[in-house]
Design an enzyme around this catalytic site. Structure first.
Site, short mmCIF file in Angstrom:
data_model
loop_
_atom_site.label_atom_id
_atom_site.label_comp_id
_atom_site.label_asym_id
_atom_site.label_seq_id
_atom_site.Cartn_x
_atom_site.Cartn_y
_atom_site.Cartn_z
N LYS A 41 0.74 -1.18 0.06
CA LYS A 41 0.09 0.04 0.07
C LYS A 41 0.96 1.23 0.01
CE LYS A 41 -4.15 -1.82 2.12
NZ LYS A 41 -5.21 -1.72 2.99
N LYS A 84 -9.57 -9.99 -7.77
CA LYS A 84 -10.69 -10.33 -6.54
C LYS A 84 -11.58 -9.21 -6.70
CE LYS A 84 -9.41 -9.15 -2.20
NZ LYS A 84 -10.04 -8.68 -0.70
N LYS A 108 -13.63 -3.16 -3.17
CA LYS A 108 -14.18 -1.90 -3.29
C LYS A 108 -13.29 -0.86 -4.07
CE LYS A 108 -12.68 -0.57 1.44
NZ LYS A 108 -12.31 -2.01 2.07
#
Ligand code: ADP
Ligand code: NA
Length: 330
Positions: free
Chosen positions: A114, A197, A200
């Site tokens: 991230k 996958k 959101k």
């Protein structure tokens, strides 16, 4: 209660949870709520490790809790609460951060991924210490079992290490939690990019099936799902990711095995599978959507339910924290 303690949490989602959250997490939470002393948490402290709009965040937290309940989580059976309403989470996270190695935290692959995407200046220290907060979430309740996906296994290992380290330094205090491996939990993929996958953070919403989408929108997303140029309805993740995802979703909802679905669809077209799956999903999600909307339309009642959950959680968490403070000499 003598039932084993189970803890799980999800971040508040901006507008809606998605089908992956439902089939991969919520349906399991519901299935486990009778057999475990379950703590289910909306983890808003985790959410603010990336910038959030305050008005939107408050709405997201309520909407997420409403979707938990609408999906079948019973606040009378479980402790359903919002993380920021139980101050012990932040307090224990601080204590645990003082026994976490900087190198150890630096090895967390989720942080590495991230922060690499965001860049060092946009990455917060909170994102770095996120796994330590997660450890606090789990350890406050004497949790024995934590349902975790692959992406959280390393964080659960850290939790176990921190619990063991604290216990050996200060005396037996924390239960060492185990990963809960339930029935192989469904992994749901994006309908437009079936090798990724469902998430959101998808680039576009065309392949993201949201619990709060209108039924016509849900049906349209299934009818436009990416497939392949063959004609055979057969499960093969490598060669046929789109069809395999549709079969996997069908199986997760209907409970029919993939092999039985393949047999039932033998000789039939992709259009049939898409149409029937769209109907099945709509039939499943429509009542959840309606219930969630009803609940969000009565925020005072929802807040009352969440306050009651926070009070229960707080009692347990405070007792753990008091013992921790005593152990470390406060
Ligand atoms: P997202 O990937 O959309 O950010 P989260 O990481 O917040 O979702 O996951 C919340 C919960 O939902 C976790 O328990 C996670 O394992 C589950 N989950 C999320 N996406 C999927 C998916 N595509 N298939 C199955 N489970 C999922
Ligand atoms: Na995620």
């Amino acid at each position: 209660s003598s039932r084993p303690v189970l803890f799980s949490g999800m971040q508040p989602s901006a507008d809606s949870l998605h089908l992956g959250n439902y089939l991969g997490a919520l349906t399991n939470w519901v299935a486990l709520q009778d057999s475990y002393e379950s703590y289910y948490c909306v983890v808003d402290l985790h959410a603010i490790t990336v910038a959030q709009d305050p008005v939107a965040l408050r709405a997201s937290v309520r909407r997420t809790a409403a979707q938990y309940i609408a999906a079948g989580i019973d606040p009378e059976k479980v402790t359903l609460f919002v993380q920021s309403q139980v101050p012990a989470h932040a307090e224990l996270a601080w204590i645990l951060s003082t026994i976490t190695g900087f190198g150890e935290a630096s090895r967390m692959t989720q942080f590495k991924d991230k922060s690499a995407k965001q860049g060092a200046d946009a990455t917060t220290v909170g994102l770095f210490t996120y796994p330590v907060l997660m450890a606090a979430d789990i350890l406050l309740y004497g949790t024995e079992l934590v349902p975790v996906g692959d992406d959280q296994k390393q964080h659960l290992e850290l939790t176990r290490d921190l619990a063991g380290r604290f216990n050996s330094r200060f005396g037996q205090t924390f239960t060492i939690p185990e990963a809960f491996i339930g029935k192989e939990s469904a992994r749901i993929y994006d309908l437009q990019e079936p090798t990724s996958k469902m998430s959101k953070s998808a680039a576009t919403e065309a392949g993201l099936v949201k619990l709060l989408d209108e039924p016509s929108v849900t049906a349209k997303k299934f009818k436009s799902a990416v497939t392949d140029t063959e004609r055979e309805i057969r499960f093969d993740r490598q060669a046929k990711p789109g069809i395999s995802n549709l079969l996997g979703i069908h199986s997760a909802i209907s409970g029919t095995s993939v092999a039985d679905l393949e047999a039932a669809y033998a000789g039939r077209g992709y259009g049939d599978l898409k149409k029937e799956l769209a109907e099945l999903v709509v039939e499943t999600l429509a009542p959840i959507r309606e219930r969630a909307l009803e609940l969000t339309n009565d925020p005072a009642e929802l807040d009352r339910v969440l306050a009651a959950g926070a009070e229960k959680a707080d009692a347990r968490a405070r007792a753990t924290l008091a013992e921790v403070y005593d152990r470390i000499g406060f």
